[in-house]
Design a protein around this motif. Structure first.
Motif, PDB file in Angstrom:
ATOM      1  N   GLU A 248     -14.618 -25.046   3.888  1.00  0.00           N
ATOM      2  CA  GLU A 248     -13.911 -26.261   3.172  1.00  0.00           C
ATOM      3  C   GLU A 248     -12.955 -25.920   2.000  1.00  0.00           C
ATOM      4  O   GLU A 248     -12.159 -26.557   1.354  1.00  0.00           O
ATOM      5  CB  GLU A 248     -15.095 -27.121   2.132  1.00  0.00           C
ATOM      6  CG  GLU A 248     -16.178 -27.716   3.341  1.00  0.00           C
ATOM      7  CD  GLU A 248     -17.243 -28.114   2.514  1.00  0.00           C
ATOM      8  OE1 GLU A 248     -17.277 -28.095   1.435  1.00  0.00           O
ATOM      9  OE2 GLU A 248     -18.425 -28.440   3.263  1.00  0.00           O
ATOM     10  N   ARG A 249     -12.686 -24.367   2.129  1.00  0.00           N
ATOM     11  CA  ARG A 249     -11.573 -23.978   1.293  1.00  0.00           C
ATOM     12  C   ARG A 249     -11.869 -23.961  -0.258  1.00  0.00           C
ATOM     13  O   ARG A 249     -10.839 -24.157  -1.015  1.00  0.00           O
ATOM     14  CB  ARG A 249     -10.124 -24.492   1.714  1.00  0.00           C
ATOM     15  CG  ARG A 249      -9.581 -23.859   2.980  1.00  0.00           C
ATOM     16  CD  ARG A 249      -8.195 -24.251   3.529  1.00  0.00           C
ATOM     17  NE  ARG A 249      -7.117 -23.744   2.487  1.00  0.00           N
ATOM     18  CZ  ARG A 249      -6.622 -22.755   2.889  1.00  0.00           C
ATOM     19  NH1 ARG A 249      -6.871 -22.149   3.989  1.00  0.00           N
ATOM     20  NH2 ARG A 249      -5.496 -22.344   2.077  1.00  0.00           N
ATOM     21  N   ARG A 250     -13.112 -24.119  -0.339  1.00  0.00           N
ATOM     22  CA  ARG A 250     -13.402 -24.035  -1.934  1.00  0.00           C
ATOM     23  C   ARG A 250     -13.489 -22.886  -2.320  1.00  0.00           C
ATOM     24  O   ARG A 250     -13.582 -22.203  -3.666  1.00  0.00           O
ATOM     25  CB  ARG A 250     -15.074 -24.709  -1.962  1.00  0.00           C
ATOM     26  CG  ARG A 250     -14.895 -26.371  -2.012  1.00  0.00           C
ATOM     27  CD  ARG A 250     -16.266 -26.798  -2.276  1.00  0.00           C
ATOM     28  NE  ARG A 250     -17.186 -26.723  -1.032  1.00  0.00           N
ATOM     29  CZ  ARG A 250     -18.411 -25.944  -1.083  1.00  0.00           C
ATOM     30  NH1 ARG A 250     -18.674 -25.333  -2.019  1.00  0.00           N
ATOM     31  NH2 ARG A 250     -19.196 -25.972  -0.068  1.00  0.00           N
ATOM     32  N   ALA A 251     -13.344 -21.890  -1.515  1.00  0.00           N
ATOM     33  CA  ALA A 251     -13.550 -20.352  -1.836  1.00  0.00           C
ATOM     34  C   ALA A 251     -12.514 -19.468  -0.856  1.00  0.00           C
ATOM     35  O   ALA A 251     -12.470 -20.010   0.298  1.00  0.00           O
ATOM     36  CB  ALA A 251     -14.881 -19.689  -1.519  1.00  0.00           C
ATOM     37  N   ILE A 252     -11.910 -18.722  -1.455  1.00  0.00           N
ATOM     38  CA  ILE A 252     -11.014 -17.808  -0.631  1.00  0.00           C
ATOM     39  C   ILE A 252     -11.674 -16.979   0.192  1.00  0.00           C
ATOM     40  O   ILE A 252     -11.722 -16.697   1.600  1.00  0.00           O
ATOM     41  CB  ILE A 252     -10.028 -16.812  -1.496  1.00  0.00           C
ATOM     42  CG1 ILE A 252      -9.353 -17.635  -2.378  1.00  0.00           C
ATOM     43  CG2 ILE A 252      -9.185 -15.941  -0.701  1.00  0.00           C
ATOM     44  CD1 ILE A 252      -8.244 -17.163  -3.608  1.00  0.00           C
ATOM     45  N   LYS A 253     -12.940 -16.153  -0.452  1.00  0.00           N
ATOM     46  CA  LYS A 253     -13.726 -15.211   0.251  1.00  0.00           C
ATOM     47  C   LYS A 253     -14.954 -15.097  -0.290  1.00  0.00           C
ATOM     48  O   LYS A 253     -15.064 -14.666  -1.333  1.00  0.00           O
ATOM     49  CB  LYS A 253     -13.043 -14.049   0.601  1.00  0.00           C
ATOM     50  CG  LYS A 253     -13.438 -13.013   1.792  1.00  0.00           C
ATOM     51  CD  LYS A 253     -12.685 -11.711   1.807  1.00  0.00           C
ATOM     52  CE  LYS A 253     -13.067 -10.894   2.821  1.00  0.00           C
ATOM     53  NZ  LYS A 253     -13.543 -11.677   4.353  1.00  0.00           N
ATOM     54  N   THR A 254     -16.040 -14.958   0.273  1.00  0.00           N
ATOM     55  CA  THR A 254     -17.426 -15.147  -0.105  1.00  0.00           C
ATOM     56  C   THR A 254     -17.951 -13.842  -0.022  1.00  0.00           C
ATOM     57  O   THR A 254     -18.038 -13.023   1.199  1.00  0.00           O
ATOM     58  CB  THR A 254     -18.338 -15.898   0.584  1.00  0.00           C
ATOM     59  OG1 THR A 254     -17.752 -17.225   0.724  1.00  0.00           O
ATOM     60  CG2 THR A 254     -19.664 -16.274  -0.106  1.00  0.00           C
TER      61      THR A 254
ATOM     62  N   LEU B 140     -15.992 -15.790  -4.818  1.00  0.00           N
ATOM     63  CA  LEU B 140     -17.609 -16.672  -4.986  1.00  0.00           C
ATOM     64  C   LEU B 140     -18.421 -15.189  -4.439  1.00  0.00           C
ATOM     65  O   LEU B 140     -18.218 -14.695  -3.472  1.00  0.00           O
ATOM     66  CB  LEU B 140     -17.612 -17.616  -3.819  1.00  0.00           C
ATOM     67  CG  LEU B 140     -18.804 -18.048  -3.792  1.00  0.00           C
ATOM     68  CD1 LEU B 140     -19.200 -19.007  -4.945  1.00  0.00           C
ATOM     69  CD2 LEU B 140     -18.803 -19.239  -2.476  1.00  0.00           C
ATOM     70  N   THR B 141     -19.185 -15.247  -5.331  1.00  0.00           N
ATOM     71  CA  THR B 141     -20.512 -14.194  -4.942  1.00  0.00           C
ATOM     72  C   THR B 141     -21.810 -14.868  -4.819  1.00  0.00           C
ATOM     73  O   THR B 141     -22.195 -15.604  -5.588  1.00  0.00           O
ATOM     74  CB  THR B 141     -20.365 -13.129  -5.947  1.00  0.00           C
ATOM     75  OG1 THR B 141     -19.181 -12.247  -6.037  1.00  0.00           O
ATOM     76  CG2 THR B 141     -21.626 -12.044  -5.795  1.00  0.00           C
ATOM     77  N   LEU B 142     -22.444 -14.712  -3.580  1.00  0.00           N
ATOM     78  CA  LEU B 142     -23.734 -15.262  -3.710  1.00  0.00           C
ATOM     79  C   LEU B 142     -24.776 -14.184  -3.240  1.00  0.00           C
ATOM     80  O   LEU B 142     -24.412 -12.989  -2.545  1.00  0.00           O
ATOM     81  CB  LEU B 142     -23.822 -16.334  -2.405  1.00  0.00           C
ATOM     82  CG  LEU B 142     -22.711 -17.771  -2.756  1.00  0.00           C
ATOM     83  CD1 LEU B 142     -22.706 -18.393  -1.605  1.00  0.00           C
ATOM     84  CD2 LEU B 142     -23.214 -18.418  -3.788  1.00  0.00           C
ATOM     85  N   PRO B 143     -26.116 -14.585  -3.402  1.00  0.00           N
ATOM     86  CA  PRO B 143     -27.061 -13.599  -2.981  1.00  0.00           C
ATOM     87  C   PRO B 143     -27.296 -14.027  -1.372  1.00  0.00           C
ATOM     88  O   PRO B 143     -26.752 -15.062  -1.031  1.00  0.00           O
ATOM     89  CB  PRO B 143     -28.570 -14.117  -3.483  1.00  0.00           C
ATOM     90  CG  PRO B 143     -28.089 -15.303  -4.337  1.00  0.00           C
ATOM     91  CD  PRO B 143     -26.595 -15.628  -4.459  1.00  0.00           C
ATOM     92  N   LEU B 144     -27.319 -12.882  -0.876  1.00  0.00           N
ATOM     93  CA  LEU B 144     -27.183 -13.011   0.901  1.00  0.00           C
ATOM     94  C   LEU B 144     -28.088 -14.028   1.309  1.00  0.00           C
ATOM     95  O   LEU B 144     -27.577 -15.006   2.549  1.00  0.00           O
ATOM     96  CB  LEU B 144     -27.798 -11.651   1.537  1.00  0.00           C
ATOM     97  CG  LEU B 144     -27.804 -11.732   3.007  1.00  0.00           C
ATOM     98  CD1 LEU B 144     -26.134 -11.503   3.450  1.00  0.00           C
ATOM     99  CD2 LEU B 144     -28.321 -10.383   3.400  1.00  0.00           C
ATOM    100  N   ASP B 145     -29.251 -14.564   0.942  1.00  0.00           N
ATOM    101  CA  ASP B 145     -29.996 -15.599   1.481  1.00  0.00           C
ATOM    102  C   ASP B 145     -29.389 -17.221   1.305  1.00  0.00           C
ATOM    103  O   ASP B 145     -29.816 -18.034   1.940  1.00  0.00           O
ATOM    104  CB  ASP B 145     -31.495 -15.836   0.776  1.00  0.00           C
ATOM    105  CG  ASP B 145     -31.414 -16.127  -0.650  1.00  0.00           C
ATOM    106  OD1 ASP B 145     -30.368 -16.276  -1.198  1.00  0.00           O
ATOM    107  OD2 ASP B 145     -32.668 -16.006  -1.357  1.00  0.00           O
ATOM    108  N   GLN B 146     -28.242 -17.084   0.631  1.00  0.00           N
ATOM    109  CA  GLN B 146     -27.366 -18.376   0.454  1.00  0.00           C
ATOM    110  C   GLN B 146     -26.176 -18.145   1.308  1.00  0.00           C
ATOM    111  O   GLN B 146     -25.057 -18.831   1.175  1.00  0.00           O
ATOM    112  CB  GLN B 146     -26.852 -18.667  -0.950  1.00  0.00           C
ATOM    113  CG  GLN B 146     -28.165 -19.133  -1.847  1.00  0.00           C
ATOM    114  CD  GLN B 146     -27.865 -19.273  -3.159  1.00  0.00           C
ATOM    115  OE1 GLN B 146     -26.641 -20.001  -3.577  1.00  0.00           O
ATOM    116  NE2 GLN B 146     -28.753 -18.809  -3.904  1.00  0.00           N
ATOM    117  N   VAL B 147     -26.247 -17.370   2.355  1.00  0.00           N
ATOM    118  CA  VAL B 147     -25.037 -17.188   3.252  1.00  0.00           C
ATOM    119  C   VAL B 147     -24.412 -18.411   4.028  1.00  0.00           C
ATOM    120  O   VAL B 147     -23.183 -18.601   3.890  1.00  0.00           O
ATOM    121  CB  VAL B 147     -25.570 -16.107   4.417  1.00  0.00           C
ATOM    122  CG1 VAL B 147     -26.699 -16.702   5.312  1.00  0.00           C
ATOM    123  CG2 VAL B 147     -24.206 -15.748   5.348  1.00  0.00           C
TER     124      VAL B 147
END
Ligand code: ZN
Ligand code: ZN
Length: 326
Positions: free
Chosen positions: A309-315, A293-300
């Protein structure tokens, strides 16, 4: 600038913080190219580790050196660097003996989930790449900042040898990179303990040969079965609960070794950093695959929720360009 601050369980805010400055002549300030959420960040996020005051979060980072203090010699402005989460001078007797996390001047690096970060003891803590990397290498270089080093430490501590049978308890980022490390070290059979399909796939991609979905007594019985009743030569324990610890110990053959890294950050890493960076640079390993999962930092805040919630291994988190300018 704005960065991630933990206020209490489940409450991560992206809010205004003072931009870091050089305080000591041995400091560097770096402009973050990528940072991420660590499994260990989830401990205070879940309220398992009390935070007495709002705490700037993040300790895994890579980026471009913005400025260095007058005493810094080994890195300079404009270089791309990766750092470890413990700052160390790399010159005191403990560091010279290879125990950087016992450094006489050690400091924890915090607040990396932000566009800018102050890194103390820059000479001992940061490692520069030969040149500014292309985009596609950045996730793997970031993984070296902590989880790849930790997985590698687990494999070392478990005494993995060519031809060995290795079992890995835990399918988080560290466990998955423990599998990759065991593969690099020549393990012949690598049994991944995981019940999540996406994580099983990644485990196989990193070199696992078998998947065990059972846990506890049944998981131990499966491993004994698969090894003709003997047990694994090495077990990597990458969870840190009482249950996972017991599962690891009971899966080992008499005289085998367990490498524990489940308890967050009790490990020595700096010595590994240059070697792992080189392997990423030469495209021998691709540990950045753990970032799903890659997100812009403002969605930290969503980045923490997805891991919790274990929807992502690592963000993986990328600061926006305009944040860099503030
Ligand atoms: Zn970490
Ligand atoms: Zn030291």
């Amino acid at each position: 600038m704005r960065g991630a601050v933990l206020y209490g369980p489940g409450d991560v805010r992206f809010e205004a913080r003072a931009a870091p400055k050089i305080i000591a002549p041995t400091d560097a300030v770096i402009r973050i190219s990528a940072t991420c959420v660590c499994g260990s960040d989830l401990w205070p996020y879940r309220g398992l580790q009390a935070a007495s005051e709002p705490t700037p979060m993040g300790h895994e980072y890579c980026g471009i050196v913005e400025e260095v203090g007058s005493a810094v010699r080994s890195v300079k402005a404009g270089q791309f660097v990766i750092g470890s989460f413990f700052a160390s001078d790399n010159t005191c007797p403990h560091c010279r003996a290879g125990y950087q996390t016992s450094c006489q001047h050690k400091e924890f690096v915090g607040g990396a989930q932000a566009p800018l970060l102050r890194v103390p003891l820059a000479d001992g803590t940061l490692v520069a790449t030969p040149e500014v990397p292309s985009e596609e290498l950045i996730p793997s270089l970031l993984a070296v900042s902590d989880v790849m080093g930790t997985g590698s430490f687990a494999a070392d501590a478990a005494n993995v040898k060519p031809g060995n049978t290795v079992a890995v308890v835990g399918d988080g980022a560290v466990g998955l990179l423990g599998i990759l490390s065991a593969k690099i070290m020549g393990a012949e059979r690598i049994i991944a303990m995981s019940r999540h399909e996406t994580r099983q796939k990644l485990a196989l991609a990193f070199g696992a040969t078998d998947i065990v979905t059972e846990r506890g007594d049944e998981g131990v019985a499966r491993i004994k079965d698969m090894t003709k009743g003997i047990g694994a030569d090495s077990v990597l324990e990458c969870v840190g609960t009482q249950e996972s610890m017991m599962q690891a110990i009971r899966s080992i053959r008499p005289g085998g070794s367990v490498g524990y890294v489940g308890v967050p950050h009790g490990v020595e890493l700096k010595g590994e950093l240059p070697k792992l960076i080189e392997q990423v640079w030469d495209r021998k390993i691709n540990p950045g695959l753990v970032f799903d999962l890659t997100l812009p930092l403002d969605q930290v805040a969503e980045g923490y929720r997805a891991m919790d919630e274990r929807r992502a291994i690592k963000t993986l988190l990328r600061p926006e360009t305009e944040e860099h300018l503030q």
